[in-house]
Design a protein around this motif. Structure first.
Motif, PDB file in Angstrom:
ATOM      1  N   ILE A 219       0.812  -1.214   0.000  1.00  0.00           N
ATOM      2  CA  ILE A 219       0.000   0.000   0.000  1.00  0.00           C
ATOM      3  C   ILE A 219       0.848   1.268   0.000  1.00  0.00           C
ATOM      4  CG2 ILE A 219      -1.973  -1.165   1.047  1.00  0.00           C
ATOM      5  CD1 ILE A 219      -1.285   0.207   3.691  1.00  0.00           C
ATOM      6  N   GLY A 220       2.149   1.118   0.150  1.00  0.00           N
ATOM      7  CA  GLY A 220       3.040   2.278   0.100  1.00  0.00           C
ATOM      8  C   GLY A 220       2.949   3.176   1.306  1.00  0.00           C
ATOM      9  N   LEU A 221       2.703   2.585   2.464  1.00  0.00           N
ATOM     10  CA  LEU A 221       2.586   3.343   3.701  1.00  0.00           C
ATOM     11  C   LEU A 221       3.770   3.016   4.612  1.00  0.00           C
ATOM     12  CD1 LEU A 221       0.718   5.317   5.190  1.00  0.00           C
ATOM     13  CD2 LEU A 221      -0.423   3.338   6.193  1.00  0.00           C
ATOM     14  N   PHE A 222       4.346   4.053   5.196  1.00  0.00           N
ATOM     15  CA  PHE A 222       5.561   3.886   6.011  1.00  0.00           C
ATOM     16  C   PHE A 222       6.612   3.112   5.208  1.00  0.00           C
ATOM     17  CE2 PHE A 222       2.009   3.758   9.179  1.00  0.00           C
ATOM     18  CZ  PHE A 222       2.172   5.049   9.653  1.00  0.00           C
ATOM     19  N   THR A 223       6.752   3.500   3.962  1.00  0.00           N
ATOM     20  CA  THR A 223       7.580   2.737   3.018  1.00  0.00           C
ATOM     21  C   THR A 223       9.026   2.619   3.479  1.00  0.00           C
ATOM     22  OG1 THR A 223       6.138   3.547   1.266  1.00  0.00           O
ATOM     23  CG2 THR A 223       8.177   2.478   0.586  1.00  0.00           C
ATOM     24  N   ARG A 224       9.604   3.712   3.933  1.00  0.00           N
ATOM     25  CA  ARG A 224      11.010   3.669   4.387  1.00  0.00           C
ATOM     26  C   ARG A 224      11.167   2.665   5.527  1.00  0.00           C
ATOM     27  NH1 ARG A 224      15.136   6.906   3.458  1.00  0.00           N
ATOM     28  NH2 ARG A 224      13.832   8.590   2.678  1.00  0.00           N
ATOM     29  N   SER A 225      10.313   2.740   6.513  1.00  0.00           N
ATOM     30  CA  SER A 225      10.381   1.819   7.660  1.00  0.00           C
ATOM     31  C   SER A 225      10.136   0.376   7.216  1.00  0.00           C
ATOM     32  CB  SER A 225       9.367   2.214   8.726  1.00  0.00           C
ATOM     33  OG  SER A 225       9.665   3.489   9.227  1.00  0.00           O
ATOM     34  N   ALA A 226       9.189   0.193   6.307  1.00  0.00           N
ATOM     35  CA  ALA A 226       8.889  -1.154   5.821  1.00  0.00           C
ATOM     36  C   ALA A 226      10.075  -1.736   5.058  1.00  0.00           C
ATOM     37  CB  ALA A 226       7.647  -1.139   4.932  1.00  0.00           C
ATOM     38  N   LEU A 227      10.760  -0.909   4.283  1.00  0.00           N
ATOM     39  CA  LEU A 227      11.935  -1.394   3.548  1.00  0.00           C
ATOM     40  C   LEU A 227      13.091  -1.721   4.496  1.00  0.00           C
ATOM     41  CD1 LEU A 227      11.837   0.939   0.428  1.00  0.00           C
ATOM     42  CD2 LEU A 227      11.535  -1.562   0.446  1.00  0.00           C
ATOM     43  N   VAL A 228      13.261  -0.897   5.520  1.00  0.00           N
ATOM     44  CA  VAL A 228      14.289  -1.202   6.530  1.00  0.00           C
ATOM     45  C   VAL A 228      13.936  -2.518   7.225  1.00  0.00           C
ATOM     46  CG1 VAL A 228      15.300  -0.452   8.728  1.00  0.00           C
ATOM     47  CG2 VAL A 228      15.027   1.181   6.855  1.00  0.00           C
ATOM     48  N   ALA A 229      12.674  -2.697   7.563  1.00  0.00           N
ATOM     49  CA  ALA A 229      12.234  -3.955   8.178  1.00  0.00           C
ATOM     50  C   ALA A 229      12.499  -5.128   7.242  1.00  0.00           C
ATOM     51  CB  ALA A 229      10.753  -3.888   8.537  1.00  0.00           C
ATOM     52  N   ALA A 230      12.230  -4.939   5.953  1.00  0.00           N
ATOM     53  CA  ALA A 230      12.462  -6.008   4.971  1.00  0.00           C
ATOM     54  C   ALA A 230      13.936  -6.402   4.933  1.00  0.00           C
ATOM     55  CB  ALA A 230      11.999  -5.562   3.584  1.00  0.00           C
ATOM     56  N   VAL A 231      14.814  -5.415   4.970  1.00  0.00           N
ATOM     57  CA  VAL A 231      16.252  -5.705   4.963  1.00  0.00           C
ATOM     58  C   VAL A 231      16.644  -6.455   6.238  1.00  0.00           C
ATOM     59  CG1 VAL A 231      18.567  -4.667   5.041  1.00  0.00           C
ATOM     60  CG2 VAL A 231      16.862  -3.791   3.434  1.00  0.00           C
ATOM     61  N   ILE A 232      16.134  -6.022   7.366  1.00  0.00           N
ATOM     62  CA  ILE A 232      16.454  -6.688   8.637  1.00  0.00           C
ATOM     63  C   ILE A 232      15.943  -8.129   8.634  1.00  0.00           C
ATOM     64  CG2 ILE A 232      15.962  -6.695  11.123  1.00  0.00           C
ATOM     65  CD1 ILE A 232      16.016  -3.569  10.924  1.00  0.00           C
TER      66      ILE A 232
END
Length: 116
Positions: A55-68
């Motif tokens: 949905i493109g919400l909190f995208t930066r945080s979600a991408l950081v979470a994905a990397v972690i």
């Protein structure tokens, strides 16, 4: 979609997934006291990360979470010498880092729409 799908299919069979993961790590140096809680948290983390990315919400945080998440999965795969899983996990991680690097150009996300 991959994060969303992984979380979605694992939630209904959470006990079975956890049992499989704990069994997979029996011969690793990671104790069940660490593997068990991770096995219960992982599907929720994948599902929530996937939803946020879709949905493109909190995208930066979600991408950081994905990397972690990917780093933890790569570590886990290494601990059980499941080398065939690592390339896919690396690809997911590299894509997340790439998207994170170019996040400012994402003009179709909910984040962008809320700012403008």
């Amino acid at each position: 979609m991959s994060f969303f799908g992984h979380g979605l299919v694992r939630l209904p069979k959470l006990e079975k997934f956890s049992g499989w993961m704990v069994q997979s790590f029996e011969k690793s140096m990671l104790p069940p006291a660490l593997v068990t809680p991770f096995s219960y948290v992982l599907p929720f983390a994948e599902l929530i990360t996937g939803i946020l990315l879709l949905i493109g919400l909190f995208t930066r945080s979600a991408l950081v979470a994905a990397v972690i998440i990917m780093l933890m999965l790569i570590f886990g795969s290494s601990m059980i010498e499941e080398w065939s899983a690592v390339p896919s996990q690396l690809i997911h991680g590299v894509i997340a880092v790439y998207l994170l690097n170019y996040i400012e150009t994402n003009t179709i996300s909910t984040d962008y729409k809320l700012k403008h």
